[in-house]
Design a protein around this motif. Structure first.
Motif, mmCIF file in Angstrom:
data_model
loop_
_atom_site.group_PDB
_atom_site.id
_atom_site.type_symbol
_atom_site.label_atom_id
_atom_site.label_comp_id
_atom_site.label_asym_id
_atom_site.label_seq_id
_atom_site.Cartn_x
_atom_site.Cartn_y
_atom_site.Cartn_z
ATOM 1 N N LEU A 92 0.840 -1.205 0.000
ATOM 2 C CA LEU A 92 0.000 0.000 0.000
ATOM 3 C C LEU A 92 0.871 1.249 0.000
ATOM 4 C CD1 LEU A 92 -2.713 -0.969 2.654
ATOM 5 C CD2 LEU A 92 -2.946 -1.012 0.164
ATOM 6 N N ASP A 93 1.906 1.244 0.840
ATOM 7 C CA ASP A 93 2.791 2.413 0.932
ATOM 8 C C ASP A 93 3.551 2.665 -0.362
ATOM 9 O OD1 ASP A 93 2.029 3.078 3.503
ATOM 10 O OD2 ASP A 93 3.672 1.983 4.459
ATOM 11 N N ASP A 102 -4.370 4.929 3.418
ATOM 12 C CA ASP A 102 -5.003 5.080 4.728
ATOM 13 C C ASP A 102 -6.476 4.679 4.694
ATOM 14 O OD1 ASP A 102 -2.642 5.872 5.911
ATOM 15 O OD2 ASP A 102 -3.157 8.009 5.969
ATOM 16 N N GLN A 103 -7.159 4.961 3.580
ATOM 17 C CA GLN A 103 -8.570 4.571 3.480
ATOM 18 C C GLN A 103 -8.708 3.040 3.449
ATOM 19 O OE1 GLN A 103 -9.981 6.733 0.053
ATOM 20 N NE2 GLN A 103 -10.461 8.549 1.271
ATOM 21 N N TYR A 104 -7.787 2.373 2.767
ATOM 22 C CA TYR A 104 -7.834 0.913 2.735
ATOM 23 C C TYR A 104 -7.498 0.336 4.108
ATOM 24 C CZ TYR A 104 -7.510 -3.853 1.027
ATOM 25 O OH TYR A 104 -7.717 -5.202 0.839
ATOM 26 N N ARG A 105 -6.529 0.934 4.773
ATOM 27 C CA ARG A 105 -6.193 0.487 6.138
ATOM 28 C C ARG A 105 -7.407 0.649 7.058
ATOM 29 N NH1 ARG A 105 -1.410 3.519 4.926
ATOM 30 N NH2 ARG A 105 0.349 2.125 4.698
ATOM 31 N N LYS A 146 -0.127 -0.120 10.447
ATOM 32 C CA LYS A 146 0.300 1.278 10.615
ATOM 33 C C LYS A 146 1.156 1.659 9.412
ATOM 34 C CE LYS A 146 -0.469 2.291 15.213
ATOM 35 N NZ LYS A 146 -1.785 2.745 15.327
ATOM 36 N N PRO A 147 1.030 2.891 8.923
ATOM 37 C CA PRO A 147 1.900 3.313 7.819
ATOM 38 C C PRO A 147 3.365 3.204 8.253
ATOM 39 C CG PRO A 147 0.224 4.970 8.270
ATOM 40 C CD PRO A 147 0.125 3.936 9.348
ATOM 41 N N THR A 148 4.206 2.782 7.344
ATOM 42 C CA THR A 148 5.627 2.663 7.672
ATOM 43 C C THR A 148 6.222 4.053 7.848
ATOM 44 O OG1 THR A 148 6.292 2.666 5.356
ATOM 45 C CG2 THR A 148 5.854 0.506 6.363
ATOM 46 N N ALA A 154 7.941 10.103 3.343
ATOM 47 C CA ALA A 154 7.904 10.337 1.895
ATOM 48 C C ALA A 154 6.587 10.964 1.441
ATOM 49 C CB ALA A 154 8.122 9.024 1.156
ATOM 50 N N LYS A 155 5.497 10.550 2.072
ATOM 51 C CA LYS A 155 4.176 11.030 1.667
ATOM 52 C C LYS A 155 3.425 11.518 2.897
ATOM 53 C CE LYS A 155 3.743 7.131 -1.499
ATOM 54 N NZ LYS A 155 2.924 5.974 -1.803
#
Length: 185
Positions: A92-93, A102-105, A146-148, A154-155
């Motif tokens: 995803l990242d 984030d919406q998919y998470r 959780k996002p890495t 980066a984003k």
């Protein structure tokens, strides 16, 4: 651009199996439980996936996907599911914008919460809604999604748009009263 075209065939299979991996993680945490409990959790799983509302194309595509999950999901342990979810998270990242990822998470966490809360422990499901084992599995699932740190750097998440400030209305000025001849007599 079609959302599916952003992924390789293997990545797409793994990402679309995301909800099934969530279910596998929570089922593995429960161990051997009554068939009625499994049935309640299965119904909750199917309902949340079917009823989840999103404008995100990936979430919509996965929610509408009726293909069977890969074989490895069916035999998964909690550790297998946790590893798969971490891989999904990395994909995803790499492949999606921060907002889409984030919406998919959020969708996957919603699936996890619904399944975990579906059946209580104790006699006839009366008691705590989430067992200690399920809570640990739920915590692991959420941690895996959780996002890495690299993705966050980066984003960065988009800043919320400032709401336009409505101009303040000008104070009302009293209009002079109309005078008539009668007032002067």
């Amino acid at each position: 651009m079609d959302v599916k075209s952003k992924f390789s065939k293997e990545e797409w299979q793994l990402v679309t199996d995301g909800p099934e991996w969530i279910f596998a993680a929570l089922a593995a945490a429960d161990g051997n439980v009554a068939l009625t409990t499994k049935a309640v959790e299965t119904r909750a799983f199917k309902k949340v996936v079917k009823d989840y509302s999103s404008t995100n194309p990936l979430v919509r595509e996965v929610a509408e996907d009726r293909t069977k999950a890969s074989r490895e999901v069916k035999k998964a342990t909690l550790s297998d599911a946790e590893q798969a979810l971490e891989e999904i998270n990395e994909i995803l990242d790499k492949k999606l914008s921060r907002v889409d990822a984030d919406q998919y998470r959020k969708f996957l966490v919603s699936v996890a919460d619904s399944v975990a809360e579906a059946a209580g422990e104790g006699v006839l499901g009366i008691g705590k809604k989430i067992s200690k084992k399920e809570q640990k599995a739920l915590d692991k699932v959420k941690a895996a999604l959780k996002p890495t740190k690299a993705a966050v750097e980066a984003k960065p998440a988009p800043k919320p748009k400032a709401k336009p400030v409505a101009p303040k209305p000008e104070p009302r000025q009293e209009k002079p009263k109309a005078t008539t001849r009668r007032q002067f007599r």
